[in-house]
Design an enzyme around this catalytic site. Structure first.
Site, PDB file in Angstrom:
ATOM      1  N   GLU A   1      34.044  57.435   8.338  1.00 36.77           N
ATOM      2  CA  GLU A   1      34.746  58.533   8.997  1.00 36.77           C
ATOM      3  C   GLU A   1      34.335  58.602  10.470  1.00 36.77           C
ATOM      4  O   GLU A   1      33.160  58.463  10.803  1.00 36.77           O
ATOM      5  CB  GLU A   1      34.372  59.851   8.310  1.00 36.77           C
ATOM      6  CG  GLU A   1      34.942  61.087   8.985  1.00 36.77           C
ATOM      7  CD  GLU A   1      34.325  62.374   8.442  1.00 36.77           C
ATOM      8  OE1 GLU A   1      34.969  63.417   8.589  1.00 36.77           O
ATOM      9  OE2 GLU A   1      33.210  62.316   7.890  1.00 36.77           O
TER      10      GLU A   1
ATOM     11  N   LYS B   1      42.945  63.965   6.087  1.00 39.92           N
ATOM     12  CA  LYS B   1      42.010  64.784   5.309  1.00 39.92           C
ATOM     13  C   LYS B   1      42.630  66.134   4.974  1.00 39.92           C
ATOM     14  O   LYS B   1      43.158  66.823   5.842  1.00 39.92           O
ATOM     15  CB  LYS B   1      40.712  64.973   6.092  1.00 39.92           C
ATOM     16  CG  LYS B   1      39.600  65.648   5.304  1.00 39.92           C
ATOM     17  CD  LYS B   1      38.323  65.691   6.138  1.00 39.92           C
ATOM     18  CE  LYS B   1      37.180  66.320   5.371  1.00 39.92           C
ATOM     19  NZ  LYS B   1      35.953  66.407   6.207  1.00 39.92           N
TER      20      LYS B   1
ATOM     21  N   CYS C   1      34.619  62.455   3.520  1.00 40.14           N
ATOM     22  CA  CYS C   1      33.423  63.294   3.666  1.00 40.14           C
ATOM     23  C   CYS C   1      33.363  64.425   2.651  1.00 40.14           C
ATOM     24  O   CYS C   1      33.124  64.225   1.476  1.00 40.14           O
ATOM     25  CB  CYS C   1      33.353  63.817   5.099  1.00 40.14           C
ATOM     26  SG  CYS C   1      31.774  64.619   5.502  1.00 40.14           S
TER      27      CYS C   1
END
Length: 533
Positions: free
Chosen positions: A276, A351, A404
Site C-alpha cells: 500500500e 479501498k 491495510c
C-alpha cells in the site's frame, strides 16, 4: 447468594485495590497477543468476571470493565501514537491518540460488565452469561461507527496454531466466545458454592481448551498444502514513513522497488506485489505517458507479468472543494509484449473501509476548525470505493484485495465469488518497529483460516509474508520491520469452503443465544421457586 450480592466497598483502599486489579486484568489479557504471547495472561478474563461480580453497583461494575478495557487497549494499541510522530506538525496529537482510543474502546468492556452485574446471574451458569455479554460487545466493537476489531480475544491464539483453527468453523469472534467462556470457567474456583460444582465447572473449561488444541492439531496433521503453480513475488523495499515524502528520497524509493522487482530468481514470478502506498506519488503521475517512473517499472517487468501496486490515485470531481476525489487503490498492471510496449491497467480496486483520522476525518468540518486533519498526503481526505470485490486477471487465479485496515474485518471476503486468494497490501511503516505490525500480521492471518484462502501480504517495511489457508507462514519466510528484500513463493491452493465462509456469524449468534439461555433461565427458575415458596 452469588458473589454479585457483596456489599460495595466503602474505603479508599478497597477502591484503589479494585482499580489496580481491573487494570491488571486488562493488561494481562493484552499480554496474550503479539509480540508477547503470554498465554497465562488469559487469567485476565476470569479476574474481570470476579471483579464485576463483587462490584457493589452496576456503575461500579462499569468502571471495573472500563479500566480493564483501557489497560487492554493501551497495551494493545499504543503504537497508534507512532503514526502522529511521523509529521512533527502533528506530533501534538500523539498522546491524545494513545489515550483517547483506549478510553473509547474501553466503553465496550465497561458496558459488558455493567450488563453482567445488572443481570446478576447466580450459580455456575454465570460463566456463560459473562462470556456471551463480553463477546457480544466485542462483536459490536468491530461494527459500530465503521468498527475497530483490533485484537479480539480469540486472536490471542497465534494464527496458525492449533487453537486458532477453530476460526475456520466459527470465525475469530466465535473463537473469542469459546476462549472467554473456557477461561472464565476457572473464576468460580475462587468463589462460594459447592466445591464439587466449582471443580466441575473448571474442569469443563480445561476440557474446552484441551479440545481446541486437540481438534486444531488434528486439522493441521491432516493439512495437505498444494500449489496453484502460480509464482508470486512480494517486494519489501524497507521504506520508512518519516523519510518517504522527502523529495530527495523519491528517485531512490522508485529505484528500490524497481530493482527488487527485476531481481533474478529461480523462476520468473507470474505476479509481483508492491505494498500500500508504495510510491509517494499519485498513480496519475507515475503512469502518465512519458513518465520516467512508469518507464522504469515497465522495464523491470517481464512480458505478460502482472504487478499489483498499492498507489493512491485521483479522479476529477467538480463538486468537491479540491476539484477531485482521491482513492487508496490497488492497481493491476500487465507488461505488454515487445521491448517498448509498456504496460496496461487491467483492473483497479479502491479501498472501501477507510481508517478514521488516518484517511478521513469523522466530523471533518468540525475537526478541521480544531486544527486536526487526516494523515493522508493528498489534497483532501480519501474517498471510499465500492464494496469489496475481487479482481479478474487473465491467466491468473481471481484475487480479492484487502488494503491495510480492511484485513481486520471478518466477512469482507466471501466465497460466493470466484476469488481463490487474498492480496493484502498494507502500509505498516506508519508504526515503525512497534507491536502494531506484528499484531496486524496475526490478525490478517486469521482471514486465511476463516476463508480457507491463502493470503499474500506486502508491506513497505514489515511484516511481509505468504500465508497458507491454515494461517501459517509459507516456508517460515517473512520480512520483518527494517528488512529489505523479496519473497518468492508458489501461491498455495485454496481449501474447500470453510464452515465460517459458508454461514458467517451464524454459529456465533447461536452460541451467544445458547449461553444466555443456559445461564439466565436456571437462575430465573430458582428465583420463581423461591418467590412461590
Amino acid at each position: 447468594m452469588p458473589p454479585a450480592a457483596a456489599k460495595p466497598p466503602t474505603s479508599l483502599r478497597a477502591f484503589l485495590l479494585r482499580a489496580v486489579l481491573a487494570l491488571g486484568a486488562g493488561a494481562l489479557a493484552a499480554g496474550v497477543h503479539p509480540p508477547f504471547g503470554v498465554l497465562p495472561g488469559l487469567v485476565g478474563y476470569p479476574l474481570l468476571m470476579i471483579l464485576a461480580e463483587r462490584s457493589g453497583t452496576v456503575r461500579g461494575a462499569f468502571w471495573v470493565g472500563w479500566l480493564a478495557g483501557f489497560a487492554y487497549f493501551l497495551v494493545g494499541c499504543w503504537w497508534v501514537a507512532e503514526a502522529f510522530l511521523v509529521n512533527p506538525a502533528q506530533a501534538w496529537m500523539a498522546p491524545f491518540a494513545a489515550s483517547l482510543l483506549p478510553m473509547g474502546l474501553g466503553l465496550f468492556w465497561g458496558t459488558a460488565t455493567a450488563l453482567y452485574r445488572r443481570l446478576a446471574p447466580s450459580g455456575l451458569e454465570r460463566v456463560l452469561v459473562f462470556a456471551a455479554l463480553f463477546c457480544a460487545l466485542e462483536w459490536l466493537r468491530g461494527h459500530v461507527l465503521t468498527g475497530f476489531p483490533w485484537n479480539p480475544a480469540g486472536a490471542g491464539w497465534r494464527a496458525g496454531s492449533a487453537p486458532s483453527q477453530f476460526a475456520a468453523v466459527a470465525g475469530v469472534y466465535g473463537l473469542s466466545l469459546v476462549t472467554v467462556a473456557a477461561t472464565a470457567a476457572f473464576g468460580p474456583l475462587f468463589g462460594p458454592g459447592p466445591r464439587a460444582g466449582r471443580l466441575v465447572t473448571a474442569g469443563l473449561g480445561a476440557a474446552t481448551i484441551a479440545a481446541l488444541f486437540v481438534g486444531g492439531t488434528l486439522r493441521l496433521i491432516q493439512a495437505e498444502p498444494r500449489s496453484t503453480g502460480v509464482m508470486v513475488r512480494v517486494v519489501q523495499a524497507d521504506v520508512d514513513q518519516q523519510s518517504k515524502w522527502s523529495p530527495e528520497a523519491y528517485r531512490s524509493i522508485v529505484e528500490r522497488y524497481v530493482n527488487l522487482t527485476s531481481r533474478p530468481g529461480a523462476r520468473v514470478p507470474d505476479v509481483v506485489i508492491w505494498p500500500e502506498g508504495a510510491l509517494p506519488n499519485l498513480a496519475n503521475r507515475v503512469l502518465a505517458d512519458g513518465a520516467w517512473e512508469g518507464q522504469a517499472i515497465s522495464r523491470a517487468l517481464q512480458p505478460g507479468q502482472v504487478l499489483l501496486a498499492g498507489l493512491s490515485r485521483g479522479e476529477p470531481d467538480p463538486s468537491t472543494p479540491t476539484g477531485g476525489r482521491y482513492h487508496n487503490s490497488l492497481i493491476a498492471l500487465r507488461r505488454l509484449p515487445g521491448p517498448d510496449a509498456g504496460m496496461r491497467i487491467e483492473d483497479v480496486y479502491d479501498k472501501y473501509r477507510l481508517v478514521p483520522f488516518g484517511e478521513f476525518l469523522p466530523l471533518g468540518e468540525l475537526m478541521s476548525r480544531l486544527g486536526v486533519r487526516s494523515l493522508v498526503h493528498v489534497p483532501s481526505d480519501f474517498s471510499p470505493g465500492p464494496r469489496p470485490r475481487s479482481l479478474t486477471l487473465a491467466g491468473l487465479p481471481e484475487v480479492q484485495p484487502l488494503i491495510c485496515y480492511e484485513s481486520l474485518f471478518p466477512g469482507f471476503v466471501g466465497r460466493s465469488g470466484g476469488a481463490t486468494w487474498i492480496a493484502n497490501v498494507s502500509n505498516d511503516a506508519w508504526f515503525g518497529r512497534t507491536s502494531g505490525p506484528l499484531q496486524h500480521l496475526n490478525l490478517a492471518s486469521y482471514r486465511a483460516i476463516e476463508t480457507g484462502l491463502p493470503v499474500v501480504r506486502a508491506t513497505p517495511t514489515g511484516v511481509s509474508a505468504v500465508i497458507d489457508p491454515w494461517g501459517r507462514i509459507v516456508g517460515d519466510k517473512r520480512l520483518d520491520p527494517g528488512e529489505s528484500g523479496v519473497i518468492d513463493a508458489a501461491l498455495p491452493a485454496p481449501l474447500g469452503v470453510t464452515p465460517h465462509a459458508r454461514v458467517g456469524d451464524l454459529p456465533l449468534l447461536a452460541g451467544l443465544l445458547a449461553c444466555l439461555a443456559a445461564g439466565l433461565l436456571p437462575a430465573r427458575r430458582r428465583r420463581d421457586a423461591v418467590s412461590s415458596a
